[in-house]
Design a protein around this motif. Structure first.
Motif, PDB file in Angstrom:
ATOM      1  N   GLY A  51       0.965  -1.130   0.201  1.00  0.00           N
ATOM      2  CA  GLY A  51       0.020  -0.066   0.042  1.00  0.00           C
ATOM      3  C   GLY A  51       0.812   1.233   0.002  1.00  0.00           C
ATOM      4  N   SER A  52       1.974   1.238   0.558  1.00  0.00           N
ATOM      5  CA  SER A  52       2.693   2.310   0.544  1.00  0.00           C
ATOM      6  C   SER A  52       3.431   2.644  -0.668  1.00  0.00           C
ATOM      7  N   GLY A  53       3.434   1.620  -1.848  1.00  0.00           N
ATOM      8  CA  GLY A  53       3.944   1.893  -2.986  1.00  0.00           C
ATOM      9  C   GLY A  53       5.470   1.221  -2.969  1.00  0.00           C
ATOM     10  N   ARG A  54       6.031   0.666  -2.024  1.00  0.00           N
ATOM     11  CA  ARG A  54       7.421  -0.023  -1.956  1.00  0.00           C
ATOM     12  C   ARG A  54       7.201  -1.499  -2.096  1.00  0.00           C
ATOM     13  N   LYS A  55       7.020  -1.688  -3.715  1.00  0.00           N
ATOM     14  CA  LYS A  55       6.479  -3.270  -4.007  1.00  0.00           C
ATOM     15  C   LYS A  55       7.749  -4.097  -3.589  1.00  0.00           C
ATOM     16  N   LYS A  56       8.808  -3.541  -3.634  1.00  0.00           N
ATOM     17  CA  LYS A  56       9.987  -4.723  -3.324  1.00  0.00           C
ATOM     18  C   LYS A  56      10.203  -5.052  -1.947  1.00  0.00           C
ATOM     19  N   LEU A  57       9.448  -4.153  -1.083  1.00  0.00           N
ATOM     20  CA  LEU A  57       9.518  -4.650   0.461  1.00  0.00           C
ATOM     21  C   LEU A  57       8.421  -5.684   0.645  1.00  0.00           C
ATOM     22  N   VAL A  58       7.497  -5.850  -0.121  1.00  0.00           N
ATOM     23  CA  VAL A  58       6.673  -7.110   0.072  1.00  0.00           C
ATOM     24  C   VAL A  58       7.309  -8.368  -0.138  1.00  0.00           C
ATOM     25  N   GLY A  59       8.069  -8.492  -1.204  1.00  0.00           N
ATOM     26  CA  GLY A  59       9.280  -9.373  -1.497  1.00  0.00           C
ATOM     27  C   GLY A  59      10.124  -9.780  -0.132  1.00  0.00           C
ATOM     28  N   LEU A  60      10.704  -8.776   0.365  1.00  0.00           N
ATOM     29  CA  LEU A  60      11.478  -8.827   1.506  1.00  0.00           C
ATOM     30  C   LEU A  60      10.621  -9.421   2.874  1.00  0.00           C
ATOM     31  N   GLN A  61       9.562  -8.768   2.892  1.00  0.00           N
ATOM     32  CA  GLN A  61       8.916  -9.659   4.324  1.00  0.00           C
ATOM     33  C   GLN A  61       8.431 -10.844   3.914  1.00  0.00           C
ATOM     34  N   LEU A  62       8.265 -11.300   2.759  1.00  0.00           N
ATOM     35  CA  LEU A  62       8.152 -12.796   2.473  1.00  0.00           C
ATOM     36  C   LEU A  62       9.275 -13.700   2.685  1.00  0.00           C
ATOM     37  N   ASP A  78       6.007  -8.094  -9.713  1.00  0.00           N
ATOM     38  CA  ASP A  78       6.451  -6.758  -9.232  1.00  0.00           C
ATOM     39  C   ASP A  78       7.065  -6.757  -8.116  1.00  0.00           C
ATOM     40  N   CYS A  79       6.566  -7.455  -7.144  1.00  0.00           N
ATOM     41  CA  CYS A  79       6.895  -7.183  -5.774  1.00  0.00           C
ATOM     42  C   CYS A  79       7.899  -8.289  -5.375  1.00  0.00           C
ATOM     43  N   TRP A  80       8.573  -8.799  -6.159  1.00  0.00           N
ATOM     44  CA  TRP A  80       9.953  -9.530  -5.856  1.00  0.00           C
ATOM     45  C   TRP A  80      11.105  -9.036  -6.620  1.00  0.00           C
ATOM     46  N   GLY A  81      11.940  -8.509  -5.572  1.00  0.00           N
ATOM     47  CA  GLY A  81      13.230  -7.909  -5.858  1.00  0.00           C
ATOM     48  C   GLY A  81      14.490  -8.604  -5.902  1.00  0.00           C
ATOM     49  N   GLY A  82      14.268 -10.110  -5.647  1.00  0.00           N
ATOM     50  CA  GLY A  82      15.356 -10.887  -5.419  1.00  0.00           C
ATOM     51  C   GLY A  82      15.706 -11.087  -4.173  1.00  0.00           C
ATOM     52  N   PHE A  83      16.823 -12.235  -3.863  1.00  0.00           N
ATOM     53  CA  PHE A  83      17.236 -12.349  -2.421  1.00  0.00           C
ATOM     54  C   PHE A  83      18.008 -11.388  -1.691  1.00  0.00           C
TER      55      PHE A  83
END
Length: 655
Positions: A285-296, A422-427
């Motif tokens: 929701g904040s627009g920082r999509k890569k942080l979604v993958g980080l939380q995962l 879109d929400c996955w920024g890599g390991f």
């Protein structure tokens, strides 16, 4: 997974304040997202600042700043995860609906469709395509007026002479309803017009609904949910079906092993993973999509770490269960089941986390697609491993372990080739830091989920003290009642979401109608379950086992299980309506009281004190369901829906 709606709009400024769209009210029923999540995002941004993703699907004409409250017409609630429920969850999750305050482009479009449909049903905009020759309704009147005007133009020579060189002379190709009305919805289909007309209609109290409309909507929402839930539970049923025909000892062992796995493993994974409902949703929701993958990544690593103590318990399952269960052979087989099942635990942990990763993006269909492949495959593997390969009892846990490993792979393939990348920024190495806020959010969810599981799982453990036959019968009964529960529970989730949507839009009358439809649907489902269990009492047990003693016990108890199916369906949907009203704490208190203060004492008192056996153990839940349905029904009957809308508006304003 609070939410109320109504037309509390008959008073000047307050009506305008409440007359907001579905989108602007989506979060009006929950407390603001936990500050812990904001803390996590802030720390992550300090480690590696990241600008909001400009590619978010907010290129919609309505702009990208829509922050609805928690509920939309697009099923943005958190769907309960797959677990191996022995019977059912008895305490409704307070977090069974999402905590995100955003709408994706897909969700906004669905919400607008719902608003447009209600405007059309209330004759506030023309139909999509006016019917030619229609004699009734708005389109018919407009058509007759336009045709009459056209005839006057053609019959008036003076008017024809007055037409300028740049004017279009009406002909047989001229739209009878005019340029605007020839377009879909009379040209009123733009987001701006829909929003404007919606606000005006709600403020004027012109939006109403019907039983037919709400029944259709409830069916639309509930149908895919029912299919998903049945597929999820089939992963457990397949093992019980297959192993049950080996013998009653094996059937009892599967039930005992599933109970142990639920309490010590699956419930732990599910409860801890609920923190992603907040963390991933807020990051997205904040627009920082890569942080979604980080939380995962953080959650997967955390759950894999938790698998170590879980594994120690499961590896020592034989010794632990032998000290609790009097039948040693059953305990040994259950311990063997747990040892093999451990191989699939990491996959299950990743699946739980991956689901939340996709749900935060509004991709709820991914789980259904994966289950449509894995559930039939799981059933086939159970049959092949147990019977065709001749592996016997151990074939069932092997099939489950393989399936649990395939589930996260299925989600990975969905993200890789369909949607969600879109929400996955890599390991990232950051995934090994900043765990404390995540754990603080995860622990309350763990406590709630464990509380749900314990009440009914205790019955399975208690049945083992009666006899092996009764433990096997308990396995069949819990499986059958859990299967029947997979219909009213999804309906309650759909009703909860619908009522939340309507109350968020300040439509209290429509919300009340939706609640009545949900309760009627619950009665129909309850009566259907009663009929099925009563008429098939002599056939259902044979599907699970060939043992005549077990079949006799189950057939004798099925009428009791059938008797409370109506109360079960009503209680479940009352809980759903309470969640829609934002009063889930009422349901939580009532359920805790009914199951732990009434059901458990009655079960143990009659089952062991009066020596009624399984009849006594099941008498407690039967009484508890009646108590829940009665208390919550009275509360809903006396609820002020208009006040619920006002309270929702206040919470939204404070949030």
């Amino acid at each position: 997974m609070g939410h109320p709606h109504d037309q509390a709009q008959s008073r000047g400024e307050s009506s305008h304040a409440l007359g907001t769209s579905f989108r602007s009210q989506l979060g009006s029923f929950s407390m603001p997202a936990p500050l812990i999540a904001e803390e996590v995002i802030a720390r992550d941004l300090q480690d590696a600042p990241e600008s909001p993703d400009s590619s978010s699907d907010d290129d919609d004409s309505e702009g990208s700043t829509e922050r609805p409250s928690e509920f939309s017409m697009t099923e943005t609630y958190r769907r309960p995860s797959y677990v191996n429920p022995g019977l059912r969850s008895c305490v409704p999750l307070a977090s069974s609906l999402p905590e995100h305050g955003y709408l994706t482009k897909r969700e906004r479009a669905a919400v607008r469709d719902e608003e447009r449909s209600l405007l059309q049903d209330n004759l506030l905009i023309p139909p999509r395509q006016p019917r030619r020759g229609s004699e009734g309704g708005l389109s018919g009147r407009l058509g007759r007026r336009s045709l009459s005007a056209l005839r006057k133009v053609r019959s008036s020579a003076d008017e024809e002479a007055a037409i300028g060189p740049d004017d279009e002379v009406p002909s047989e190709n001229t739209a009878l309803l005019g340029a605007d009305l020839a377009q879909p919805f009379g040209g009123d289909d733009s987001p701006v017009n829909i929003n404007k007309k919606w606000e005006e209609a709600v403020a004027a109290g012109k939006i109403h609904t019907t039983w037919q409309r709400e029944a259709k909507t409830l069916g639309k929402y509930a149908s895919p949910l029912i299919l998903t839930f049945l597929l999820q539970y089939s992963l457990t049923v397949a093992s019980i079906f297959t192993v049950g025909h080996i013998g009653k000892v094996e059937l009892g062992a599967v039930s005992l092993a599933s109970m142990t796995a639920n309490i010590t493993g699956y419930a732990v994974y599910q409860g801890l993973a609920t923190s992603l409902d907040t963390l991933c949703a807020q990051a997205y929701g904040s627009g920082r999509k890569k942080l979604v993958g980080l939380q995962l990544q953080r959650m997967v690593y955390f759950l894999w770490l938790i698998t170590i103590p879980i594994g120690i318990i499961w590896l020592n399952g034989t010794a632990i269960l032998s000290a609790i269960v009097p039948e040693q052979q059953t305990a040994q087989l259950a311990g063997l089941y747990l040892k093999i099942l451990l191989a699939g635990a990491p996959g299950y942990a990743a699946f739980e986390s991956g689901k939340r990763f996709l749900q935060a993006q509004g991709l709820f269909s991914a789980t259904l697609y994966v289950l449509l492949v894995c559930a039939p495959l799981n059933a086939a593997m159970n049959y092949v491993f147990v019977w065709q390969f001749g592996w016997g009892f151990i074939g069932a846990p092997i099939a489950v372990a393989v399936t649990e490993t395939l589930l996260p792979l299925g989600l990975f393939l969905y993200v890789r080739f369909v949607d969600g990348r879109d929400c996955w920024g890599g390991f990232e190495r950051r995934a090994f830091r900043n765990w404390r806020p995540m754990i603080r959010l995860a622990l309350p969810g763990l406590v709630m989920v464990l509380a749900e599981f314990l009440a009914f799982e205790i019955l399975t453990l208690s049945a083992s003290w009666i006899s092996t036959t009764h433990l096997a019968a308990q396995s069949v009964l819990s499986t059958v009642t859990a299967l029947t529960f997979q219909i009213p529970f999804p309906i309650s989730i759909a009703a909860s979401t619908r009522i939340a949507n309507l109350i968020g839009a300040t439509l209290s009358g429509a919300a009340r109608t939706a609640a009545k439809v949900a309760l009627c649907a619950a009665c129909v489902v309850g009566i259907l379950n009663v009929t099925l269990l009563s008429t098939l009492r002599d056939y259902i047990p044979a599907l699970f086992t060939n043992d005549k003693e077990v079949i006799e016990v189950v057939a004798g108890l099925l009428p009791l299980c059938a008797a409370f199916q109506l109360f079960d369906a009503l209680a479940t949907n009352c809980n759903g309506i309470l969640r829609g009203l934002g009063r889930q704490e009422i349901g939580g208190y009532v359920n805790l009281f009914a199951y732990y203060a009434i059901a458990m004492p009655i079960s143990f008192g009659t089952g062991f004190g009066l020596k009624w056996g399984l009849y006594g153990l099941w008498a407690g839940p039967a009484v508890a369901l009646g108590v829940v349905a009665t208390i919550e029904g009275i509360f809903l009957y006396r609820t002020s829906w208009e006040r619920a809308v006002e309270e929702a508006h206040k919470r939204n304003s404070m949030g």
